[in-house]
Design a protein around this motif. Structure first.
Motif, PDB file in Angstrom:
ATOM      1  N   ALA A 334      -4.286 -13.236   3.112  1.00 55.89           N
ATOM      2  CA  ALA A 334      -5.534 -13.744   3.681  1.00 55.89           C
ATOM      3  C   ALA A 334      -6.103 -14.851   2.795  1.00 55.89           C
ATOM      4  CB  ALA A 334      -6.545 -12.609   3.820  1.00 55.89           C
ATOM      5  N   GLY A 351      -6.456  -5.227   6.389  1.00 50.74           N
ATOM      6  CA  GLY A 351      -6.727  -6.357   7.268  1.00 50.74           C
ATOM      7  C   GLY A 351      -5.535  -6.682   8.147  1.00 50.74           C
ATOM      8  N   THR A 352      -5.639  -7.772   8.873  1.00 52.78           N
ATOM      9  CA  THR A 352      -4.535  -8.193   9.738  1.00 52.78           C
ATOM     10  C   THR A 352      -3.375  -8.749   8.924  1.00 52.78           C
ATOM     11  OG1 THR A 352      -5.589 -10.351   9.991  1.00 52.78           O
ATOM     12  CG2 THR A 352      -6.070  -8.692  11.673  1.00 52.78           C
ATOM     13  N   TYR A 356      -5.108  -9.094   0.740  1.00 54.48           N
ATOM     14  CA  TYR A 356      -6.322  -9.855   0.504  1.00 54.48           C
ATOM     15  C   TYR A 356      -6.094 -10.692  -0.766  1.00 54.48           C
ATOM     16  CZ  TYR A 356      -8.769  -6.634   3.692  1.00 54.48           C
ATOM     17  OH  TYR A 356      -9.185  -5.913   4.786  1.00 54.48           O
TER      18      TYR A 356
END
Length: 361
Positions: A334, A351-352, A356
């Motif tokens: 990300a 997250g997708t 991170y």
């Protein structure tokens, strides 16, 4: 709280303070202005460019994993050299390091002299120290990447990063990619083999790409998450499954999920001379039943990998350089946020993208 940014001398460190996110237990992470220790001979001071958030740090903050506290977490980091101790330092390939050079470094700092180190198993050194795992009150408090600067003690394995490799690819190489290089090395040559990868997180997706690049006959990725299965296809999987296929034989099983149930099913699928490499079981789970007769009659090999050796750092960077345009590595990390948000990232749900990241500068 102030942040002092004096410029360091290239040989003797004169940067006296920096900013670090110190974990104080549970969900308490505080940004603090902290002293930078003087550099000893062979030490390297690095300014962090990007640090990615490994799942093990999230496990630490959630209480699933024990580590010294307080401490500066973070061990997937790329930075640039801003100062040396007397004598400078060299990379694991022997090249002399220079100021301003981008580098990554090992998770493990071995003694280099014990019987394990001299046998080439430095990751399991009897007195190993680990980046991002040391107590703040120890002699290596500034060890983690969730800070503006990291101090690398003399003897730390370091690898130089090519200018063409983006930070977002280089940072995970210090843990995820290098670990996969160690795993695939233990798996024996995969060319022409039927490979199954269990768990399509950061390590699993990297392993799928490594198997595909090595010329595997087929690469099956197993993960219950549909988005991760879709990503696995983009990283070279020829087949994706939500659960372990039980009727197809495989030559190589690479296990990154940490699920005993998935491993149990996977071991049953190994063909004659099959090899299983376990790397995901880093937290307690249920025991796995292994029939000795099956191991004997099918000539099976079951091995474990935890961390990696210095050579795997350069292997990871070389692998990423070769495959940078073949696989969508940029989709795994990300966009970075400021260091001030690291506490939120450590507690945030997945997250997708598997990683991170933070950019302290």
């Amino acid at each position: 709280m102030t942040d002092r940014t004096a410029h360091p001398d290239p040989v003797t460190d004169r940067l006296d303070h920096t900013l670090a996110a110190i974990w104080h237990g549970a969900d308490l992470v505080r940004l603090e202005t902290v002293p930078v220790p003087p550099l000893g001979p062979g030490d390297v001071l690095v300014q962090v460019r990007l640090a990615t958030v490994c799942g093990s740090d999230r496990h630490t903050v959630s209480g699933r994993r024990v580590q010294p506290c307080p401490s500066v977490l973070g061990h997937e980091t790329v930075g640039e050299i801003v100062a040396f101790g007397a004598g400078g330092a060299r990379a694991v390939d022997g090249q002399e390091l220079r100021l301003g050079q981008r580098i990554i470094w090992s998770v493990t700092l071995p003694c280099g002299t014990c019987d394990r180190c001299t046998a080439g198993i430095t990751a399991k050194c009897h007195t190993v120290r680990k980046a991002g795992h040391e107590s703040w009150d120890s002699s290596w408090g500034l060890s983690g990447g969730y800070a503006r600067h990291v101090l690398l003690p003399a003897g730390m394995p370091i690898a130089a990063v090519d200018d063409a490799l983006p930070d977002a690819l280089a940072a995970p190489a210090a843990c995820a990619t290098a670990t996969v290089m160690a795993v695939t090395e233990r798996a024996t040559p995969m060319a022409g083999k039927r490979v199954v990868v269990v768990g399509a997180g950061m390590l699993g997706l990297t392993a799928v790409a490594a198997a595909a690049t090595a010329g595997a006959r087929s690469v099956t990725a197993v993960d219950p998450d549909a988005e991760r299965r879709a990503l696995a296809e983009r990283f070279g999987a020829t087949d994706v499954r939500p659960t372990m296929p039980t009727t197809e034989p495989f030559d190589v099983l690479l296990e990154f999920s940490g699920s005993s149930a998935a491993l149990q099913e996977g071991l049953r699928t190994l063909d004659v001379q099959g090899v299983a490499v376990l790397a995901g079981a880093v937290l307690p789970d249920a025991p796995v039943a292994l029939a000795p007769e099956a191991v004997v009659r099918r000539h099976l090999s079951v091995v474990g990998v935890h961390n990696y050796e210095p050579r795997h750092l350069t292997a990871a960077l070389d692998f990423l350089a070769r495959t940078r345009d073949r696989f969508p590595w940029q989709d795994l990390v990300a966009d970075p946020v400021p260091l001030e948000q690291i506490g939120d990232l450590l507690l945030a749900p997945p997250g997708t993208k598997p990683r991170y990241s933070i950019a302290p500068r």
